[in-house]
Design an enzyme around this catalytic site. Structure first.
Site, mmCIF file in Angstrom:
data_model
loop_
_atom_site.group_PDB
_atom_site.id
_atom_site.type_symbol
_atom_site.label_atom_id
_atom_site.label_comp_id
_atom_site.label_asym_id
_atom_site.label_seq_id
_atom_site.Cartn_x
_atom_site.Cartn_y
_atom_site.Cartn_z
ATOM 1 N N GLN A 290 57.447 32.388 19.771
ATOM 2 C CA GLN A 290 56.215 32.972 20.298
ATOM 3 C C GLN A 290 55.011 32.090 19.992
ATOM 4 O O GLN A 290 54.952 31.478 18.930
ATOM 5 C CB GLN A 290 56.018 34.349 19.664
ATOM 6 C CG GLN A 290 55.040 35.200 20.422
ATOM 7 C CD GLN A 290 55.207 36.674 20.079
ATOM 8 O OE1 GLN A 290 56.291 37.137 19.828
ATOM 9 N NE2 GLN A 290 54.112 37.400 20.085
ATOM 10 N N LEU B 123 61.996 33.818 17.780
ATOM 11 C CA LEU B 123 62.473 34.223 19.106
ATOM 12 C C LEU B 123 63.433 33.184 19.701
ATOM 13 O O LEU B 123 64.412 33.520 20.367
ATOM 14 C CB LEU B 123 61.268 34.398 20.037
ATOM 15 C CG LEU B 123 61.540 34.339 21.545
ATOM 16 C CD1 LEU B 123 62.235 35.602 22.007
ATOM 17 C CD2 LEU B 123 60.264 34.098 22.317
ATOM 18 N N ARG C 192 62.529 43.881 21.087
ATOM 19 C CA ARG C 192 62.173 43.258 19.805
ATOM 20 C C ARG C 192 60.662 43.064 19.737
ATOM 21 O O ARG C 192 60.014 43.392 18.738
ATOM 22 C CB ARG C 192 62.885 41.912 19.687
ATOM 23 C CG ARG C 192 62.567 41.087 18.425
ATOM 24 C CD ARG C 192 63.325 39.762 18.507
ATOM 25 N NE ARG C 192 63.169 38.924 17.321
ATOM 26 C CZ ARG C 192 62.286 37.948 17.192
ATOM 27 N NH1 ARG C 192 61.424 37.689 18.184
ATOM 28 N NH2 ARG C 192 62.249 37.211 16.083
ATOM 29 N N HIS D 261 57.462 38.211 10.453
ATOM 30 C CA HIS D 261 58.300 37.635 9.384
ATOM 31 C C HIS D 261 57.815 38.013 7.982
ATOM 32 O O HIS D 261 57.844 37.201 7.066
ATOM 33 C CB HIS D 261 58.427 36.112 9.540
ATOM 34 C CG HIS D 261 59.017 35.734 10.863
ATOM 35 N ND1 HIS D 261 60.317 36.035 11.201
ATOM 36 C CD2 HIS D 261 58.472 35.131 11.941
ATOM 37 C CE1 HIS D 261 60.543 35.614 12.446
ATOM 38 N NE2 HIS D 261 59.442 35.078 12.915
ATOM 39 N N GLN E 77 65.912 38.263 10.102
ATOM 40 C CA GLN E 77 64.891 37.303 10.529
ATOM 41 C C GLN E 77 63.539 37.969 10.829
ATOM 42 O O GLN E 77 62.491 37.382 10.596
ATOM 43 C CB GLN E 77 65.422 36.582 11.777
ATOM 44 C CG GLN E 77 64.625 35.392 12.213
ATOM 45 C CD GLN E 77 64.492 35.369 13.719
ATOM 46 O OE1 GLN E 77 63.734 36.152 14.292
ATOM 47 N NE2 GLN E 77 65.227 34.490 14.364
#
Length: 310
Positions: free
Chosen positions: A11, A92, A116, A200, A249
């Site tokens: 992203q 991603l 997601r 994250h 992740q």
């Protein structure tokens, strides 16, 4: 003979107009865009080629859009006869790698990354979390800055991108404090990023749990090409790991620098960034001066890359 790794962007790589030249020149790329539109129920060409940018920047749109462009570019490369020795993707981009390795179908991936994106965006209300980038501060000192700032809230390393760039993630006040401490510890540059969520970080654990339920519906196939996973910087050793590592992740650090070093250690001498932008190429340049770095995002870069690979 070159040992090639294909790497896929995450992203932030998106821009209005991405993928257009491939669709105009290759039926195989056009087909990928058509399949994305059929799977998602909206016009992927319109989103990628015309935007508007605000619409493309919405996380739930960005993720399937980048995946679509990356796989379209990948199919064009494969059509020219190039096959990778290894694959990896940033965040991603790991989904793009899994599609390229035939572990999941493109249709499954494009649907699941849209969800997601939605789960990641919804998990933390706007105005609560953010991220920041440090330039020129080694990872131990970045971790030290996070530890010292953690009394102000959640703040954690999110992306170890290269020897000189690390991104942190967490609650706004704690991230801002970590930036201040990072500067005191000698960062050349440290700044809060214009992002809408603390990607994250442990704050996104709930998003990972929701993603897990979606991944449970997918029957993963065996790997065609080896893939280095973000959270371990090691190769996946079985399909049974896929769901677990993709879920992890979402709320854990991306070990990009370590992943690239792992591939170099295994003899990879050429990296091709497949998809929009050149962020990964920049990171890899900082990680090693001894590898060839190429990218494929439009006709000009494709021609340059094909020439370099001859």
């Amino acid at each position: 003979m070159k040992n090639i790794a294909f790497v896929f962007p995450g992203q932030g790589a998106q821009y209005v107009g991405m993928g257009k030249e491939f669709v105009e020149n290759f039926n195989i790329a056009n087909d990928i865009f058509e399949r994305a539109s059929d799977s998602l129920g909206y016009d992927m060409k319109e989103l990628c080629f015309e935007g508007p940018e605000d619409e493309l920047k919405k996380t739930e749109n960005t993720q399937p859009a980048i995946l679509t462009v990356s796989i379209a570019a990948y199919e064009v490369l494969i059509k020219h006869g190039y096959k990778p020795k290894a694959l990896a993707g940033l965040s991603l981009g790991e989904f793009s790698a899994l599609v390229a390795s035939n572990v999941m179908s493109f249709e499954e991936a494009v649907k699941v990354v849209r969800k997601r994106g939605r789960y990641m965006q919804q998990e933390v209300p706007l105005g609560v979390g953010t991220m920041a980038a440090f330039i020129g501060l080694d990872r131990e000192k970045v971790i030290e800055a996070c530890n010292k700032a953690s009394q102000f809230g959640v703040v954690e390393p999110a992306n170890f991108n290269s020897p000189i760039q690390t991104v942190i993630s967490g609650e706004i006040k704690a991230v801002e404090k970590a930036v201040q401490i990072g500067k005191e510890l000698g960062a050349k540059k440290a700044k809060v990023l214009n992002v809408s969520a603390p990607f994250h970080s442990s704050m996104l654990k709930g998003a990972g749990e929701k993603l897990s339920k979606e991944l449970d519906k997918i029957e993963f196939k065996e790997f065609t090409y080896p893939i280095v996973a973000n959270v371990t910087a090691e190769y996946y050793n079985s399909v049974s790991q896929v769901s677990k590592l993709l879920v992890k992740q979402v709320s854990n650090s991306v070990l990009w620098e370590d992943s690239v070093k792992r591939m170099i250690k295994d003899g990879i001498d050429t990296f091709v960034e497949v998809g929009p932008g050149k962020a990964l190429s920049g990171f890899i340049k900082r990680i090693s001066r001894n590898v060839q770095i190429l990218n494929v995002e439009d006709m000009e870069s494709l021609e340059k890359t094909l020439k370099a690979l001859e």
